[in-house]
Motif scaffolding. Structure first.
Motif, PDB file in Angstrom:
ATOM      1  N   ALA A  63      33.547  16.763  -1.807  1.00  0.00           N
ATOM      2  CA  ALA A  63      32.859  17.971  -2.264  1.00  0.00           C
ATOM      3  C   ALA A  63      33.252  18.305  -3.697  1.00  0.00           C
ATOM      4  O   ALA A  63      34.379  18.014  -4.131  1.00  0.00           O
ATOM      5  CB  ALA A  63      33.189  19.139  -1.345  1.00  0.00           C
ATOM      6  N   PRO A  64      32.352  18.955  -4.439  1.00  0.00           N
ATOM      7  CA  PRO A  64      32.672  19.326  -5.824  1.00  0.00           C
ATOM      8  C   PRO A  64      33.712  20.441  -5.869  1.00  0.00           C
ATOM      9  O   PRO A  64      33.741  21.324  -5.012  1.00  0.00           O
ATOM     10  CB  PRO A  64      31.328  19.802  -6.379  1.00  0.00           C
ATOM     11  CG  PRO A  64      30.539  20.215  -5.189  1.00  0.00           C
ATOM     12  CD  PRO A  64      30.968  19.325  -4.075  1.00  0.00           C
ATOM     13  N   ARG A  65      34.561  20.402  -6.884  1.00  0.00           N
ATOM     14  CA  ARG A  65      35.555  21.450  -7.097  1.00  0.00           C
ATOM     15  C   ARG A  65      35.073  22.461  -8.138  1.00  0.00           C
ATOM     16  O   ARG A  65      35.486  23.621  -8.124  1.00  0.00           O
ATOM     17  CB  ARG A  65      36.878  20.825  -7.583  1.00  0.00           C
ATOM     18  CG  ARG A  65      37.739  20.246  -6.481  1.00  0.00           C
ATOM     19  CD  ARG A  65      38.272  21.332  -5.576  1.00  0.00           C
ATOM     20  NE  ARG A  65      39.365  20.875  -4.722  1.00  0.00           N
ATOM     21  CZ  ARG A  65      39.966  21.634  -3.815  1.00  0.00           C
ATOM     22  NH1 ARG A  65      39.568  22.887  -3.652  1.00  0.00           N
ATOM     23  NH2 ARG A  65      40.932  21.150  -3.074  1.00  0.00           N
ATOM     24  N   ARG A  66      34.217  22.000  -9.049  1.00  0.00           N
ATOM     25  CA  ARG A  66      33.778  22.842 -10.155  1.00  0.00           C
ATOM     26  C   ARG A  66      32.371  23.365  -9.899  1.00  0.00           C
ATOM     27  O   ARG A  66      31.495  22.634  -9.449  1.00  0.00           O
ATOM     28  CB  ARG A  66      33.805  22.036 -11.458  1.00  0.00           C
ATOM     29  CG  ARG A  66      33.473  22.851 -12.707  1.00  0.00           C
ATOM     30  CD  ARG A  66      33.764  22.020 -13.955  1.00  0.00           C
ATOM     31  NE  ARG A  66      32.941  20.818 -14.015  1.00  0.00           N
ATOM     32  CZ  ARG A  66      31.722  20.771 -14.552  1.00  0.00           C
ATOM     33  NH1 ARG A  66      31.195  21.869 -15.067  1.00  0.00           N
ATOM     34  NH2 ARG A  66      31.044  19.652 -14.570  1.00  0.00           N
ATOM     35  N   LYS A  67      32.141  24.647 -10.178  1.00  0.00           N
ATOM     36  CA  LYS A  67      30.838  25.267  -9.997  1.00  0.00           C
ATOM     37  C   LYS A  67      29.874  24.762 -11.062  1.00  0.00           C
ATOM     38  O   LYS A  67      30.205  24.729 -12.259  1.00  0.00           O
ATOM     39  CB  LYS A  67      30.967  26.789 -10.105  1.00  0.00           C
ATOM     40  CG  LYS A  67      29.728  27.548  -9.676  1.00  0.00           C
ATOM     41  CD  LYS A  67      29.526  27.476  -8.168  1.00  0.00           C
ATOM     42  CE  LYS A  67      28.371  28.362  -7.718  1.00  0.00           C
ATOM     43  NZ  LYS A  67      28.110  28.190  -6.283  1.00  0.00           N
ATOM     44  N   VAL A  68      28.669  24.364 -10.632  1.00  0.00           N
ATOM     45  CA  VAL A  68      27.658  23.865 -11.560  1.00  0.00           C
ATOM     46  C   VAL A  68      26.347  24.596 -11.277  1.00  0.00           C
ATOM     47  O   VAL A  68      25.906  24.679 -10.130  1.00  0.00           O
ATOM     48  CB  VAL A  68      27.446  22.349 -11.410  1.00  0.00           C
ATOM     49  CG1 VAL A  68      26.306  21.875 -12.305  1.00  0.00           C
ATOM     50  CG2 VAL A  68      28.727  21.600 -11.738  1.00  0.00           C
ATOM     51  N   SER A  69      25.760  25.151 -12.334  1.00  0.00           N
ATOM     52  CA  SER A  69      24.437  25.770 -12.248  1.00  0.00           C
ATOM     53  C   SER A  69      23.554  25.138 -13.314  1.00  0.00           C
ATOM     54  O   SER A  69      23.993  24.945 -14.453  1.00  0.00           O
ATOM     55  CB  SER A  69      24.514  27.280 -12.484  1.00  0.00           C
ATOM     56  OG  SER A  69      25.324  27.897 -11.512  1.00  0.00           O
ATOM     57  N   TYR A  70      22.328  24.809 -12.962  1.00  0.00           N
ATOM     58  CA  TYR A  70      21.432  24.198 -13.941  1.00  0.00           C
ATOM     59  C   TYR A  70      19.994  24.411 -13.517  1.00  0.00           C
ATOM     60  O   TYR A  70      19.692  24.685 -12.349  1.00  0.00           O
ATOM     61  CB  TYR A  70      21.721  22.700 -14.093  1.00  0.00           C
ATOM     62  CG  TYR A  70      21.554  21.899 -12.815  1.00  0.00           C
ATOM     63  CD1 TYR A  70      20.367  21.229 -12.552  1.00  0.00           C
ATOM     64  CD2 TYR A  70      22.587  21.815 -11.884  1.00  0.00           C
ATOM     65  CE1 TYR A  70      20.208  20.499 -11.398  1.00  0.00           C
ATOM     66  CE2 TYR A  70      22.439  21.086 -10.719  1.00  0.00           C
ATOM     67  CZ  TYR A  70      21.252  20.427 -10.479  1.00  0.00           C
ATOM     68  OH  TYR A  70      21.090  19.709  -9.318  1.00  0.00           O
ATOM     69  N   ASN A  71      19.111  24.315 -14.484  1.00  0.00           N
ATOM     70  CA  ASN A  71      17.682  24.357 -14.194  1.00  0.00           C
ATOM     71  C   ASN A  71      17.211  22.961 -13.804  1.00  0.00           C
ATOM     72  O   ASN A  71      17.523  21.976 -14.483  1.00  0.00           O
ATOM     73  CB  ASN A  71      16.890  24.840 -15.410  1.00  0.00           C
ATOM     74  CG  ASN A  71      17.083  26.321 -15.654  1.00  0.00           C
ATOM     75  OD1 ASN A  71      17.018  27.108 -14.722  1.00  0.00           O
ATOM     76  ND2 ASN A  71      17.335  26.696 -16.894  1.00  0.00           N
ATOM     77  N   SER A  72      16.491  22.895 -12.693  1.00  0.00           N
ATOM     78  CA  SER A  72      15.988  21.593 -12.260  1.00  0.00           C
ATOM     79  C   SER A  72      15.018  21.064 -13.310  1.00  0.00           C
ATOM     80  O   SER A  72      14.309  21.813 -13.968  1.00  0.00           O
ATOM     81  CB  SER A  72      15.273  21.719 -10.914  1.00  0.00           C
ATOM     82  OG  SER A  72      14.152  22.557 -11.010  1.00  0.00           O
ATOM     83  N   HIS A  73      14.999  19.771 -13.471  1.00  0.00           N
ATOM     84  CA  HIS A  73      14.113  19.163 -14.456  1.00  0.00           C
ATOM     85  C   HIS A  73      13.522  17.903 -13.864  1.00  0.00           C
ATOM     86  O   HIS A  73      14.077  17.311 -12.944  1.00  0.00           O
ATOM     87  CB  HIS A  73      14.884  18.837 -15.750  1.00  0.00           C
ATOM     88  CG  HIS A  73      16.046  17.918 -15.516  1.00  0.00           C
ATOM     89  ND1 HIS A  73      17.265  18.371 -15.064  1.00  0.00           N
ATOM     90  CD2 HIS A  73      16.174  16.577 -15.657  1.00  0.00           C
ATOM     91  CE1 HIS A  73      18.107  17.347 -14.949  1.00  0.00           C
ATOM     92  NE2 HIS A  73      17.467  16.257 -15.300  1.00  0.00           N
ATOM     93  N   ASP A  74      12.402  17.537 -14.386  1.00  0.00           N
ATOM     94  CA  ASP A  74      11.727  16.344 -13.889  1.00  0.00           C
ATOM     95  C   ASP A  74      12.410  15.092 -14.395  1.00  0.00           C
ATOM     96  O   ASP A  74      12.779  14.985 -15.565  1.00  0.00           O
ATOM     97  CB  ASP A  74      10.265  16.311 -14.346  1.00  0.00           C
ATOM     98  CG  ASP A  74       9.437  17.393 -13.675  1.00  0.00           C
ATOM     99  OD1 ASP A  74       9.795  17.783 -12.556  1.00  0.00           O
ATOM    100  OD2 ASP A  74       8.449  17.831 -14.284  1.00  0.00           O
ATOM    101  N   LEU A  75      12.568  14.137 -13.480  1.00  0.00           N
ATOM    102  CA  LEU A  75      13.010  12.813 -13.887  1.00  0.00           C
ATOM    103  C   LEU A  75      11.854  12.094 -14.579  1.00  0.00           C
ATOM    104  O   LEU A  75      10.695  12.502 -14.445  1.00  0.00           O
ATOM    105  CB  LEU A  75      13.435  12.011 -12.653  1.00  0.00           C
ATOM    106  CG  LEU A  75      14.673  12.508 -11.906  1.00  0.00           C
ATOM    107  CD1 LEU A  75      14.842  11.695 -10.624  1.00  0.00           C
ATOM    108  CD2 LEU A  75      15.911  12.376 -12.771  1.00  0.00           C
TER     109      LEU A  75
END
Length: 463
Positions: A139-151
């Protein structure tokens, strides 16, 4: 859309997440290419078990991989890494099924910061259990927030529109077709393949020795095929016209000869096949990613058409589109701009064609112009430009200003956008199948299917 992960400290036993996913035939083609698993059971048009019908069954590994979308995007989300996964399969999944993919946290390991999750995939609708198992992830330890983007996008080079045309033409009687000078592998092979698909009944006209030599080199038989010996190309073209007049041919197909030599006797004012309307060429194009076939005219015959010729170009294209099953074709008349500019003659012609359609001088379709290429085929571009129209953004027919523009557009769609192109000339007593020497089997088959469908409708034989 803002996406946040769930860190190890935030996760609790009992936390749940799920995603829905519709499985398509294109998904299975992409997976076959990426994985290298070409088992015909998973391919939409292949019969992998010999029962006489294609399966389009999703591989188990593909279903298992869908769990990664939940684990990597939602729970725990960004930063999660697989440690282990086990799965048991309970039911098969086919293209067209919609799935619900879910995970539930069942355990946390503080020392290794791993999380165990129960995994489950069910079929939406009947609720059938497809997969059950468990996954262990770091599991991740660091909080990550981001806007989803198209591949970067994937476009599957599957020509579904031509497949539908071939299927639609299957019940029709084979079109009696004079094939002029099929003296090399592509033209002969295309005619014979169309015969095998019962699209045409070919009459081969040309040098019999050359035709036989090509057939021998290809390893194909000409048994049962009528062959007429006309070693000179111009005489072979004339013979095709004679067969039409005699009622022995219902279409003419170009083989290995120049287009102008084929058309010269067809255009003859005394003995040709004129019907009062200008001869116009129409590309029927199957462009990957487009929701419908795209017709482009004229890209091969009329070099700098005047307004009167463009009326015939437009009407012929509408007539053909209706034969292909488009009830009310939408015609975008192209120019460099979507506004009328007196300095751009094509914009004036486009506006006049649009008004002529409004007044019933062009019938059977919706005509709008001038339209630039972007707002003719892309609804978002049309809205950005503030164009309110039943055609803008969804044109099925593109009428180009001149041959240069049409030829460039058709070849760009073919060689850059990976389209397949069927070619037909209308305006004569019978359809003229006009293939390029570089066309592959699908293009030639589709051209024959288009000719058969149009002939069937115009002769009242379409069921």
């Amino acid at each position: 859309m803002l996406i946040e992960n769930r860190t190890f400290d935030e996760l609790k036993v009992g936390d749940k997440a799920e995603l829905n996913r519709l499985i398509t035939a294109d998904d299975l083609l992409v997976y076959a290419n990426v994985s290298g698993n070409h088992n015909p059971l998973h391919i939409f048009d292949q019969d992998g078990d010999g029962d006489g019908r294609p399966e389009a069954m999703a591989p188990g590994s593909f279903i298992g991989a869908l769990l990664g979308a939940v684990l990597g995007n939602v729970l725990p989300g960004a930063g999660a890494l697989y440690r282990a996964q086990n799965a048991q399969f309970h039911a098969r999944v086919f293209a067209g099924d919609e799935l619900v993919i879910g995970v539930t946290v069942t355990d946390k390991n503080e020392r290794e910061t791993t999380v165990t999750l129960a995994t489950e995939v069910r079929r939406l609708g009947d609720g059938a259990l497809v997969l059950s198992g468990a996954a262990e992830v770091l599991a991740p330890r660091r909080k990550v927030s981001y806007n989803s983007h198209d591949l970067p996008g994937l476009v599957v080079q599957r020509h579904r529109h031509f497949e539908k045309l071939l299927k639609r033409a299957e019940p029709l009687a084979a079109l009696k077709t004079a094939v002029v000078c099929p003296e090399e592998p592509n033209s002969l092979g295309g005619a014979l393949k169309a015969r095998d698909h019962t699209l045409i009944e070919p009459i081969l006209i040309g040098d019999t020795d050359k035709i036989a030599e090509v057939a021998s080199a290809m390893g194909v038989t000409l048994d049962g095929v009528e062959i007429l010996h006309e070693p000179l190309h111009r005489n072979a073209a004339r013979k095709a016209v004679e067969l039409v007049h005699e009622g022995r041919a219902e279409a003419i197909m170009k083989g290995h000869l120049h287009t102008d030599m084929l058309l010269r006797p067809i255009l003859d004012k005394q003995t040709g096949l004129r019907m009062g309307r200008r001869f116009t060429h129409i590309f029927v194009m199957d462009v990957p990613g487009q929701p419908h076939p795209l017709l482009v005219s004229d890209a091969a015959i009329n070099i700098a058409p005047d307004l009167k010729t463009k009326v015939d170009i437009t009407q012929n294209a509408i007539d053909l589109a209706i034969s292909l099953g488009i009830e009310q074709p939408k015609v975008g008349v192209l120019s460099a701009t979507e506004t009328v500019n007196p300095d751009i003659p094509s914009s004036i012609d486009a506006a006049l064609l649009s008004k002529m359609a409004d007044r019933g001088q062009i019938t059977g379709g919706l005509v709008d112009g001038p339209l630039a290429m972007d707002n003719a085929v892309d609804i978002a571009a049309a809205r950005t430009k503030g164009i309110t129209s039943d055609v803008a953004g969804q044109a099925e027919i593109l009428v180009v200003p001149n041959l240069d523009a049409g030829n460039m557009l058709a070849k760009q769609l073919t060689y850059i956008s990976h389209a397949e192109a069927a070619g037909l000339v209308l305006g004569a007593r019978v359809p003229i199948i006009l293939n390029s020497r570089s066309d592959d089997d699908m293009s030639r088959l589709a051209s024959c299917a288009v000719a058969a469908l149009h002939h069937a409708r115009m002769s009242g034989k379409q069921g």
